[in-house]
Design a protein around this motif. Structure first.
Motif, mmCIF file in Angstrom:
data_model
loop_
_atom_site.group_PDB
_atom_site.id
_atom_site.type_symbol
_atom_site.label_atom_id
_atom_site.label_comp_id
_atom_site.label_asym_id
_atom_site.label_seq_id
_atom_site.Cartn_x
_atom_site.Cartn_y
_atom_site.Cartn_z
ATOM 1 N N MET A 1 17.748 4.734 5.822
ATOM 2 C CA MET A 1 17.186 4.007 4.684
ATOM 3 C C MET A 1 17.227 2.500 4.951
ATOM 4 N N THR A 2 16.111 1.847 4.744
ATOM 5 C CA THR A 2 16.033 0.397 4.945
ATOM 6 C C THR A 2 16.725 -0.329 3.799
ATOM 7 N N ASP A 3 17.530 -1.343 4.125
ATOM 8 C CA ASP A 3 18.200 -2.101 3.074
ATOM 9 C C ASP A 3 17.477 -3.423 2.840
ATOM 10 N N PHE A 75 18.766 -1.301 -2.249
ATOM 11 C CA PHE A 75 17.837 -0.796 -3.254
ATOM 12 C C PHE A 75 18.575 0.157 -4.181
ATOM 13 N N VAL A 76 18.222 0.111 -5.453
ATOM 14 C CA VAL A 76 18.774 1.045 -6.432
ATOM 15 C C VAL A 76 17.656 1.968 -6.898
ATOM 16 N N GLU A 77 18.041 3.111 -7.412
ATOM 17 C CA GLU A 77 17.042 4.061 -7.899
ATOM 18 C C GLU A 77 16.354 3.505 -9.138
ATOM 19 N N ASP A 78 15.039 3.614 -9.174
ATOM 20 C CA ASP A 78 14.274 3.133 -10.321
ATOM 21 C C ASP A 78 14.252 4.223 -11.391
ATOM 22 N N LEU A 79 15.068 4.037 -12.405
ATOM 23 C CA LEU A 79 15.172 5.030 -13.473
ATOM 24 C C LEU A 79 14.282 4.691 -14.664
ATOM 25 N N SER A 80 13.447 3.681 -14.487
ATOM 26 C CA SER A 80 12.565 3.273 -15.579
ATOM 27 C C SER A 80 11.563 4.372 -15.900
ATOM 28 N N LEU A 81 11.440 4.687 -17.169
ATOM 29 C CA LEU A 81 10.494 5.710 -17.624
ATOM 30 C C LEU A 81 9.308 5.091 -18.359
ATOM 31 N N GLN A 82 9.163 3.779 -18.228
ATOM 32 C CA GLN A 82 8.094 3.093 -18.941
ATOM 33 C C GLN A 82 6.733 3.520 -18.412
ATOM 34 N N THR A 83 5.828 3.816 -19.338
ATOM 35 C CA THR A 83 4.471 4.198 -18.965
ATOM 36 C C THR A 83 3.473 3.542 -19.918
ATOM 37 N N PHE A 84 2.229 3.451 -19.468
ATOM 38 C CA PHE A 84 1.124 3.072 -20.330
ATOM 39 C C PHE A 84 0.543 4.371 -20.885
ATOM 40 N N ASN A 174 17.907 -6.215 -9.954
ATOM 41 C CA ASN A 174 18.094 -5.112 -9.009
ATOM 42 C C ASN A 174 16.787 -4.775 -8.293
ATOM 43 N N TYR A 175 16.861 -4.609 -6.973
ATOM 44 C CA TYR A 175 15.680 -4.258 -6.189
ATOM 45 C C TYR A 175 15.435 -2.749 -6.268
ATOM 46 N N VAL A 176 14.193 -2.368 -6.565
ATOM 47 C CA VAL A 176 13.879 -0.943 -6.685
ATOM 48 C C VAL A 176 12.824 -0.479 -5.681
ATOM 49 N N ALA A 177 12.025 -1.390 -5.128
ATOM 50 C CA ALA A 177 10.969 -0.966 -4.206
ATOM 51 C C ALA A 177 10.471 -2.145 -3.383
ATOM 52 N N TYR A 178 9.797 -1.815 -2.288
ATOM 53 C CA TYR A 178 9.114 -2.836 -1.491
ATOM 54 C C TYR A 178 7.804 -2.255 -0.977
ATOM 55 N N THR A 179 6.944 -3.110 -0.478
ATOM 56 C CA THR A 179 5.643 -2.650 0.002
ATOM 57 C C THR A 179 5.489 -2.944 1.490
ATOM 58 N N GLU A 180 4.660 -2.143 2.119
ATOM 59 C CA GLU A 180 4.325 -2.336 3.523
ATOM 60 C C GLU A 180 2.833 -2.092 3.712
ATOM 61 N N LEU A 181 2.278 -2.718 4.727
ATOM 62 C CA LEU A 181 0.884 -2.512 5.105
ATOM 63 C C LEU A 181 0.821 -2.120 6.570
ATOM 64 N N LYS A 182 0.134 -1.018 6.851
ATOM 65 C CA LYS A 182 -0.059 -0.588 8.227
ATOM 66 C C LYS A 182 -1.548 -0.426 8.496
ATOM 67 N N ARG A 183 -1.989 -1.000 9.625
ATOM 68 C CA ARG A 183 -3.391 -0.911 10.016
ATOM 69 C C ARG A 183 -3.541 -0.024 11.246
ATOM 70 N N LYS A 197 13.570 3.074 -1.912
ATOM 71 C CA LYS A 197 14.603 3.488 -0.955
ATOM 72 C C LYS A 197 13.913 3.984 0.310
ATOM 73 N N ALA A 198 14.038 5.271 0.634
ATOM 74 C CA ALA A 198 13.422 5.781 1.864
ATOM 75 C C ALA A 198 12.156 6.583 1.580
ATOM 76 N N ASN A 199 11.734 6.624 0.334
ATOM 77 C CA ASN A 199 10.629 7.486 -0.055
ATOM 78 C C ASN A 199 9.370 6.691 -0.417
ATOM 79 N N VAL A 200 8.247 7.130 0.091
ATOM 80 C CA VAL A 200 6.960 6.544 -0.291
ATOM 81 C C VAL A 200 6.569 7.115 -1.648
ATOM 82 N N HIS A 201 6.563 6.265 -2.667
ATOM 83 C CA HIS A 201 6.224 6.717 -4.015
ATOM 84 C C HIS A 201 4.720 6.654 -4.254
ATOM 85 N N TRP A 202 4.100 5.552 -3.816
ATOM 86 C CA TRP A 202 2.652 5.396 -3.950
ATOM 87 C C TRP A 202 2.081 4.915 -2.626
#
Length: 272
Positions: A1-3, A75-84, A174-183, A197-202
């Motif tokens: 897992m990347t820190d 990174f901490v787990e994002d437990l937010s349940l907020q939705t539109f 608290n950090y919950v996610a980060y983004t990456e770009l791969k070409r 954390k180590a999982n691609v969510h989107w």
């Protein structure tokens, strides 16, 4: 897992290096002023200011990140349940030319569903210069994402330089996610990742040149399609001069705030 600590350390080095390159460019343009005249000298001043502003912003952000990288950050787990609750079928996410660091998610009638606003301590002069030179994607920026009820949903931190990366934090820091770009160098395909954390969510996959991306979750379910620079016929007068993406939703109910945060980060990478 990347820190977080390792990622920010890399961002610090990259921004410091890129900032030094820009400041070197500033020196070159300032020097050229003494050997030219007329319109060439004016152009030298123009670009000297640009390189100075971008370089200074990158050095400042890189220095802050180098100090932050000395901390133990995870990174901490994002437990937010907020939705539109529900989105229209077609929406637009983008920014006006005069406010490159303030993006908004609209419906076709111009109603605002969410927005990101630059940190109040951000450099307003930098924002103006970035708008003039179309260099906003190069500059670091911090935002507050506003939810459907006007609440502060996430803090979004976009790093500067030629390597695009963003971080998503809870309002408490608290950090919950980060983004990456791969070409894919063999094709024109790009993939943007939203990683918790180590999982691609989107992820957003598509053609770099056309700028059409399919947005899916970790299970491969398609939630939306984003089309860069596409002008909706039903709202052409409203969005034809606004840089951003037309969003066509496949799933419209209970949209997680994290997905909208990912879309906001996607629109900060107009060169992607």
């Amino acid at each position: 897992m990347t820190d977080v600590q390792s990622l920010i350390r890399r961002d610090a080095r990259r921004q410091l290096l890129t900032g030094c390159i820009f400041l070197t460019g500033m020196v070159v343009f300032i020097t050229s002023i003494f050997y030219t005249n007329g319109s060439s000298a004016a152009l030298g001043v123009f670009y000297a200011i640009f390189f100075s502003a971008i370089g200074g912003a990158l050095l400042k952000s890189g220095w802050k990140d180098s100090l932050k990288a000395k901390q133990s950050l995870q990174f901490v787990e994002d437990l937010s349940l907020q939705t539109f609750n529900r989105f229209p079928k077609r929406m637009y996410i983008g920014h006006k030319a005069s406010s490159i660091f303030h993006a908004t998610l609209y419906d076709m009638d111009g109603a605002v569903y969410s927005e990101i606003k630059q940190d109040p301590f951000g450099n307003r002069l930098m924002g103006t210069l970035a708008s003039i030179y179309a260099g906003g994607w190069l500059t670091p920026a911090s935002y507050q994402m506003i939810g459907e009820q006007g609440e502060s949903s996430y803090k979004i931190d976009k790093k500067g330089g030629t390597h695009w990366r963003g971080y998503v934090q809870h309002p408490n820091g608290n950090y919950v996610a980060y983004t990456e770009l791969k070409r894919n160098k063999k094709s024109s395909k790009s993939t943007f990742y939203y990683i918790e954390k180590a999982n691609v969510h989107w992820k957003a996959e598509g053609d770099t040149h056309i700028g059409h991306y399919t947005i899916s979750d970790e299970d491969g379910k398609v939630w939306a399609v984003a089309k860069r620079g596409a002008v909706p016929i039903e709202a052409a007068d409203r969005f034809d001069k606004m840089a951003g993406y037309l969003i066509e939703w496949e799933i419209r109910d209970r949209i997680p705030h994290s997905l909208v945060a990912f879309l906001f980060l996607l629109q900060t990478s107009m060169n992607g």
